[in-house]
Scaffold this active site. Sequence first.
Site, PDB file in Angstrom:
ATOM      1  N   CYS A 170     -19.339  -1.823 -46.568  1.00  0.00           N
ATOM      2  CA  CYS A 170     -19.392  -2.518 -45.272  1.00  0.00           C
ATOM      3  C   CYS A 170     -19.687  -4.009 -45.455  1.00  0.00           C
ATOM      4  CB  CYS A 170     -20.408  -1.860 -44.346  1.00  0.00           C
ATOM      5  SG  CYS A 170     -19.813  -0.275 -43.747  1.00  0.00           S
TER       6      CYS A 170
ATOM      7  N   HIS B 105     -22.618  -1.990 -37.282  1.00  0.00           N
ATOM      8  CA  HIS B 105     -23.049  -0.752 -37.936  1.00  0.00           C
ATOM      9  C   HIS B 105     -23.543   0.204 -36.850  1.00  0.00           C
ATOM     10  CE1 HIS B 105     -23.541  -1.874 -42.402  1.00  0.00           C
ATOM     11  NE2 HIS B 105     -22.895  -0.729 -42.359  1.00  0.00           N
TER      12      HIS B 105
ATOM     13  N   GLU C  72     -24.041  -7.113 -37.167  1.00  0.00           N
ATOM     14  CA  GLU C  72     -24.329  -7.826 -38.406  1.00  0.00           C
ATOM     15  C   GLU C  72     -24.118  -9.329 -38.241  1.00  0.00           C
ATOM     16  OE1 GLU C  72     -25.770  -6.450 -40.804  1.00  0.00           O
ATOM     17  OE2 GLU C  72     -25.412  -4.325 -40.362  1.00  0.00           O
TER      18      GLU C  72
HETATM   19  N1  PCA Z   1     -20.434   2.694 -44.032  1.00  0.00           N
HETATM   20  C1  PCA Z   1     -20.573   2.232 -45.381  1.00  0.00           C
HETATM   21  C2  PCA Z   1     -19.173   2.067 -45.896  1.00  0.00           C
HETATM   22  C3  PCA Z   1     -18.311   2.830 -44.967  1.00  0.00           C
HETATM   23  C4  PCA Z   1     -19.159   3.103 -43.799  1.00  0.00           C
HETATM   24  O1  PCA Z   1     -18.766   3.600 -42.728  1.00  0.00           O
HETATM   25  C5  PCA Z   1     -21.474   1.006 -45.523  1.00  0.00           C
HETATM   26  O2  PCA Z   1     -22.358   0.816 -44.670  1.00  0.00           O
HETATM   27  O3  PCA Z   1     -21.312   0.232 -46.467  1.00  0.00           O
END
Ligand code: PCA
Length: 213
Positions: A141, A165, A78
């Site tokens: 996240c 991610h 990200e």
């Molecule tokens: N993914 C979520 C929140 C917790 C996670 O592992 C997200 O992408 O916001």
Amino acid sequence: MKILVTGFDPFGNETINPSIETVKRLPGQIAGARIIKLQIPTVCHKSLHMIENAIEKYNPDVILSIGQAGGRCDISVERVGINIDDFQIPDNEGNQPVDEPVCPEGPDAYFVTVPVKAMVQRIREHGIPASVSNTAGTFVCNHVTYGICHLIAVKYPGKRSGFLHIPFLPQQVTDKKNMPSMSQEMMTEGVQAAIEAIVETPEEIRLEDGRLF
Ligand code: PCA
């Protein structure tokens, strides 16, 4: 160097979250940096408070958070966190803010301060798909991506932070149609490669990985 690496507990309809599974499998040292592991809840604000407590306790140089992005097909690094909570589903304590700021007094957005392009390149060198992502969504996240940047800006100058991610694990998609997944081994190796890049990259590299849309 000390790196705090966080992973989330399962949320939504899932019983496992690849992010904490991956964090658990990381070695205690990567490229000479000490790795401190922390599980955080998929809950707004509480997740950030736990990270702040860990910053106070361990004084890490870098905070790297990892989250599940079901539906994505690669490890996405990200680039930015935005000052908005707009939850499509409730978090693990039933909170579902809509169009509320993460931090009312904060700016609209922060760029992360880890070398995203160098991380993408290093993950790819291991034969693992990776890309820069320009949105971490508007759920927990993004809340954590933004919130840590803000915490660093107002309270912990000099520290750096980033967010990865990662896709579903294969066992999460056996009953889902056309859903990408990545093996645990690959995700662990990919995250480890990303951390090596953080430790070993003094200056961000030039890599063409922009998007038309
Ligand atoms: N993914 C979520 C929140 C917790 C996670 O592992 C997200 O992408 O916001």
